[in-house]
Scaffold this active site. Structure first.
Site: not given
Length: 335
Positions: A34, A62, A156, A181, A196
């Protein structure tokens, strides 16, 4: 000639490991960020991973703008669309996550390359209503009308749905592959631990006096990176989504592994598990627990057979992945 692969989000945890493995395999990589200010950080990460960055080009893209996408994909054989907003605090407006996720996926599909591999998430699978003994497969979908879904989960699901809808409308479903995943951990390539890994960081830093009763489907980042690369060229991966995750391990089990394998870092690691009822009560006040309320005290199961078939090997050991993650955090002074 060397095949060129566009990897979006190359400065991220998954994107960085994926780009490094592509370079090790001899591919030319265009990695998007970005901000151009992160170029030096990305090259340092490639060196950390033991990859030669001679064939790496870094460019700015972007997710919310068309600018630069045509040039970024020109001459590319494959696109690995890993970039997507992922934050640890809930945004005031869920569309702050949804818009870039959906629009970025749409732009990746517009590239017209031989195969687009999209990084979705197990979150797009695991909140489907199911019986306690259900084994989740790629046919399961988190329903968008389920009450209380967090903005990340919605982003998502909508982004992956958009990808499949575009592929179907254009009759190119076989040019799309999706990787779903679980909670991705493993050695860091930069000072940013990612979402995570930050759960393990909090445990090691003693941020939690008791460990909540959450059981997460951990997966080694190398499995996720390899799955993206294999899905690029696999004749069987096109038109399919692939779950890359293990059956969940509880956070208290993670703490036990860390204490056993990294005794020198065990001083702050909590030893007590928060009871399930107390974890539920805490979820009323804690946003991260609230967004995961359906898996509090739950031991979901996932079909990782297709992932192992795609990789042609078993998934990495989770205790080993936990140890690598903890050691990497300690070496960087992040705990």
């Amino acid at each position: 000639m060397t095949d060129t692969v566009l990897v979006t989000g190359v400065s991220g945890f998954i994107g960085g490991h994926t780009a490094a493995e592509l370079l090790r395999r001899g591919y030319a990589v265009r990695g998007s960020v970005r901000s151009p200010a992160r170029a030096a950080e990305v090259r340092a990460a490639m060196a950390q991973a033991g990859a030669d960055d001679t064939l790496l080009e870094i460019l700015q893209l972007d997710l919310l703008s068309d600018e630069g996408w045509a040039a970024a994909t020109a001459g590319c054989r494959f696109v690995l669309h890993v970039a997507s907003p992922f934050v640890t605090t809930k945004p005031k407006d869920p569309e702050d996550l949804v818009r870039p996720a959906v629009q970025g996926t749409t732009r990746a599909l517009d590239a017209g390359v031989e195969r687009v591999v999209v990084t979705s998430s197990l979150a797009a699978v695991q909140y489907a209503p199911a019986r306690r003994d259900h084994v989740f497969t790629a046919s399961d979908w988190t329903p968008l009308d389920r009450r209380g879904l967090g903005a990340y989960v919605v982003s998502k699901v909508r982004a992956e749905r958009a990808a499949w809808d575009i592929a179907d409308r254009r009759g190119v479903r076989d040019r799309l592959a999706v990787i779903n995943p679980g909670a991705v951990i493993g050695p860091l390539l930069s000072e940013d631990p990612g979402t995570s890994v930050s759960a393990i960081q909090q445990i090691m830093a003693g941020a939690l006096p008791m460990v909540p009763d959450l059981r997460l489907p951990w997966v080694h980042v190398r499995d996720v990176a390899d799955a993206h690369i294999e899905a690029m060229t696999s004749v069987t991966a096109g038109a399919h989504r692939t779950i890359v995750a293990t059956d969940p391990s509880s956070l208290i089990d993670v703490a036990s592994v860390l204490r056993e394998r990294l005794p020198e870092e065990s001083g702050k690691i909590p030893t007590r598990a928060m009871p399930t009822w107390l974890t539920w009560a805490a979820s009323v006040f804690e946003p991260q627990l609230r967004d995961n309320r359906w898996i509090i005290g739950s031991a979901q199961r996932f079909d990782h057979g297709p992932a192992e078939a795609l990789l042609a090997r078993p998934l990495h050991s989770i205790p080993d992945a936990i140890e690598e993650t903890g050691r990497s955090l300690a070496e960087r002074g992040l705990v």
